[in-house]
Design a protein around this motif. Structure first.
Motif, PDB file in Angstrom:
ATOM      1  N   SER A  17       5.980   3.140  23.862  1.00 24.33           N
ATOM      2  CA  SER A  17       5.099   2.794  24.978  1.00 24.33           C
ATOM      3  C   SER A  17       3.641   3.079  24.634  1.00 24.33           C
ATOM      4  O   SER A  17       2.760   2.252  24.886  1.00 24.33           O
ATOM      5  N   HIS A  59      12.996  -2.488  28.251  1.00 27.51           N
ATOM      6  CA  HIS A  59      13.195  -1.037  28.192  1.00 27.51           C
ATOM      7  C   HIS A  59      12.003  -0.440  27.464  1.00 27.51           C
ATOM      8  O   HIS A  59      11.664  -0.849  26.347  1.00 27.51           O
ATOM      9  N   ILE A  60      11.381   0.535  28.105  1.00 29.61           N
ATOM     10  CA  ILE A  60      10.191   1.173  27.548  1.00 29.61           C
ATOM     11  C   ILE A  60      10.453   2.669  27.401  1.00 29.61           C
ATOM     12  O   ILE A  60      10.985   3.302  28.305  1.00 29.61           O
ATOM     13  N   ARG A  61      10.106   3.208  26.253  1.00 29.43           N
ATOM     14  CA  ARG A  61      10.158   4.654  26.046  1.00 29.43           C
ATOM     15  C   ARG A  61       9.209   5.023  24.920  1.00 29.43           C
ATOM     16  O   ARG A  61       8.749   4.169  24.152  1.00 29.43           O
ATOM     17  N   GLU A  62       8.924   6.306  24.853  1.00 32.97           N
ATOM     18  CA  GLU A  62       8.088   6.811  23.764  1.00 32.97           C
ATOM     19  C   GLU A  62       8.902   6.860  22.468  1.00 32.97           C
ATOM     20  O   GLU A  62      10.122   7.040  22.511  1.00 32.97           O
ATOM     21  N   GLN A 117      12.301  11.264  29.897  1.00 29.02           N
ATOM     22  CA  GLN A 117      10.877  10.950  29.768  1.00 29.02           C
ATOM     23  C   GLN A 117      10.227  10.611  31.107  1.00 29.02           C
ATOM     24  O   GLN A 117       9.010  10.729  31.239  1.00 29.02           O
ATOM     25  N   ASP A 169      14.005   6.807  32.769  1.00 28.78           N
ATOM     26  CA  ASP A 169      14.682   7.666  31.801  1.00 28.78           C
ATOM     27  C   ASP A 169      14.732   9.108  32.322  1.00 28.78           C
ATOM     28  O   ASP A 169      13.727   9.650  32.806  1.00 28.78           O
ATOM     29  N   HIS A 204       8.815   5.167  31.891  1.00 25.74           N
ATOM     30  CA  HIS A 204       9.767   4.911  30.812  1.00 25.74           C
ATOM     31  C   HIS A 204      11.153   4.682  31.385  1.00 25.74           C
ATOM     32  O   HIS A 204      11.654   5.475  32.185  1.00 25.74           O
ATOM     33  N   ALA A 235       3.465   0.201  28.490  1.00 25.95           N
ATOM     34  CA  ALA A 235       3.698   0.908  29.750  1.00 25.95           C
ATOM     35  C   ALA A 235       2.452   0.972  30.617  1.00 25.95           C
ATOM     36  O   ALA A 235       2.542   0.997  31.847  1.00 25.95           O
TER      37      ALA A 235
END
Length: 583
Positions: free
Chosen positions: A500, A494-497, A524, A521, A528, A506
């Motif tokens: 990332s 799971h990637i998010r700001e 985002q 997401d 993400h 990312a």
């Protein structure tokens, strides 16, 4: 004629007056006996009422301690989940052990208590008890210098209840309430000891050192409170008592060093390092000169007019030298150390000044005692003017506090329940859909997921993975990417700001080369979101089922996280759960 002695006659007269005088006297005595408990209860009720505004919300970091307490209580040792390597991913040993003990006796992580999940009720109930303990310490301090300590206690309770920073983090599930309780009692201990001329008593020295040790084992920066007793003793040092003062300082230092040193030795023997993983990952640097201005943030938060009034009251007292001036100076020592600790700590990503909790307690106590003393020293007209000034100074603070409380209530920091659903239960369902018995997951948020995930968790914040902690400390982005894509090779990502961009995961071409996107997401957007390793997907139909589930359930969880931020997440939190509670 019967002769009656003078004493007997007095007794008869007293008996005759008893029906009138004694009931009133008894009521007064009863009120005096009830005053301490009543004032502590009233102040605690005010704090608890404010705390109820935030509902069932618990910060996700608190759930990391919950997970470790579960493992310790189950006999698995200091691991974040069954089967994980021992890593000290917590920085609050006393709080974690307290929760583990509660689980052993069936009060925590078992189910519901009075219809409320115990993982919500117990930490908040412990926080409320700690608040009562804080106010009890304030009563003990006030009773030494004023005839109305109950009034001072209620005033401190009202001040603390008005400060969102104090209330939010006290009831967040973290160790803040216990930490403030320990620091508060240590401050009151030295305050009373100075005024009673007992500062060099061995019990005082020993108690001050033990409380400093408890503070250090509750928060890493608690180490600084080992300096309270030595500094207070040095501040009142007299030549005839030089050697006794030295001996007492050594005793207090030993009382601090033995438990803290023992814990550090256990840490090194168990984990092979001198610092906890969170401390390593945060990479605490040597403070710069500009860091010393950071307490100014708290002045702005509390309201500059109110702070200036308190400073003015302190200045008046120190200039006029009240009889308890030495005690006031003793109270200023732990407050100064608390401000210093706040200044040198790396800034926290969480809002509402999480590290300031002891400052609010000590500041409220000192402000209240100072105001009461000034009121007793000035005439009726001066009291009227001072009252008007206090009201005028507090109005901006009240407006600011109300705004901060409303803002946090609407949009609190990431909750443990959101993480338990979004990264625990959702990814359990992903693995079930793909028929994966063994799988791993790379995530930035660990707490709630550690309580519900059956997957092997890889924490990109470095809290439970030493290698990631070292890479984060060194700001080694290429090393982090190589570790993820070349060594760890998690089944799910799971990637998010801000993670990332903070790691560059990312933007790495290996993400699209090795992984299928499952869900992006809703806030985002791509890239993400959730990804799965291509070699874990057997066919296109399985990937389609995965994406169909994500389109409905994962999207609902993300939407409910913003729409229902103060919820709980079911009666129990157990590894392997995949059902998402309805908002």
């Amino acid at each position: 004629m019967t002769l009656v002695s003078v004493g007997e006659a007095a007794a008869v007269d007293s008996a005759r007056q008893e029906p009138v005088a004694c009931p009133r006297a008894r009521r007064l005595r009863r009120l005096r006996r009830l005053a301490p408990a009543a004032s502590v209860a009233a102040g605690t009720a005010l704090i608890g009422t404010h705390g109820s505004v935030y509902g069932n919300w618990l910060i996700d970091d608190a759930a990391i301690s919950f997970a470790y307490s579960r493992s310790i209580a189950q006999g698995l040792g200091p691991v974040v989940q069954a089967g994980a390597e021992p890593v000290e991913g917590f920085s609050n040993p006393t709080w974690t052990v307290l929760l583990a003990l509660a689980r052993l006796v069936g009060l925590f992580d078992r189910g519901t208590l009075f219809g409320v999940p115990d993982y919500v009720l117990l930490p908040k109930a412990l926080a409320l008890l700690c608040c009562a303990g804080i106010l009890a310490a304030c009563y003990v301090a006030a009773a030494r210098i004023t005839r109305r300590p109950w009034l001072a206690t209620i005033a401190v309770g009202a001040i603390l209840a008005a400060i969102p920073s104090f209330v939010i983090w006290t009831f967040s599930g973290l160790e803040n309430s216990l930490y403030a309780l320990i620091v508060g009692w240590q401050a009151v201990l030295v305050f009373r000891a100075v005024l009673d001329n007992r500062l060099l008593a061995w019990k005082v020295a020993l108690s001050a050192g033990v409380l400093a040790a408890l503070a250090a084992l509750t928060r890493p920066e608690g180490l600084i409170y080992a300096g309270v007793y030595p500094l207070v003793v040095l501040g009142s040092l007299r030549r005839p008592l030089l050697w006794q003062s030295v001996r007492r300082i050594l005793l207090s230092t030993a009382a601090f060093a033995v438990p803290v040193g023992g814990y550090v030795a256990w840490r090194y023997a168990t984990f092979g390092q001198l610092l906890s993983s969170p401390s390593v990952a945060k990479g605490q640097d040597i403070p710069a000169l500009e860091d010393m201005a950071r307490p100014g943030e708290l002045v702005e938060y509390a309201g500059a007019p109110a702070v200036l009034v308190v400073v003015a009251l302190l200045g008046m007292l120190l200039a006029k030298a009240p009889w308890w001036r030495r005690g006031l100076l003793a109270l200023l020592v732990p407050l100064g150390l608390a401000l210093l600790a706040y200044a040198v700590l790396e800034p926290d990503w969480m809002s509402q000044y999480r590290f300031a909790t002891p400052i609010w307690v000590l500041g409220a106590l000192i402000a209240t005692l100072s105001a009461i003393e000034v009121f007793t020293r000035i005439g009726r007209r001066g009291r009227a003017w001072l009252s008007v000034g206090l009201i005028a100074a507090l109005l901006p603070s009240a407006a600011s506090f109300t705004s901060h409380a409303q803002e946090f209530r609407t949009k609190p920091n990431i909750s443990a329940c959101y993480v338990a659903d979004r990264f625990g239960r959702v990814f359990n369902a992903y693995a079930d859909i793909l028929g994966l018995r063994q799988a791993s997951l790379l995530i930035p948020d660990l707490g709630g997921s550690a309580l519900t995930s059956r997957l092997r968790l890889i924490d990109m914040a470095g809290l439970t993975h030493d290698r990631f902690a070292e890479l984060a400390r060194d700001h080694d982005k290429p090393g982090q990417r190589d570790y993820v894509y070349g060594e760890a090779r998690p089944t799910f990502i799971h990637i998010r700001e801000p993670w990332s961009s903070g790691t560059g995961l990312a933007a790495d071409p290996r993400l699209e080369r090795d992984y299928h996107p499952i869900h992006f997401d809703i806030y985002q957007g791509a890239p993400h979101g959730d990804w799965v390793r291509k070699d874990a997907v057997t066919d296109d139909a399985a990937l389609a089922r995965l994406r169909s589930y994500a389109d409905t359930t994962t999207t609902r969880v993300e939407q409910s996280g913003a729409a229902w931020p103060r919820r709980h997440c079911g009666a129990t939190l157990r590894p392997g759960q995949s059902t998402i509670p309805q908002p």
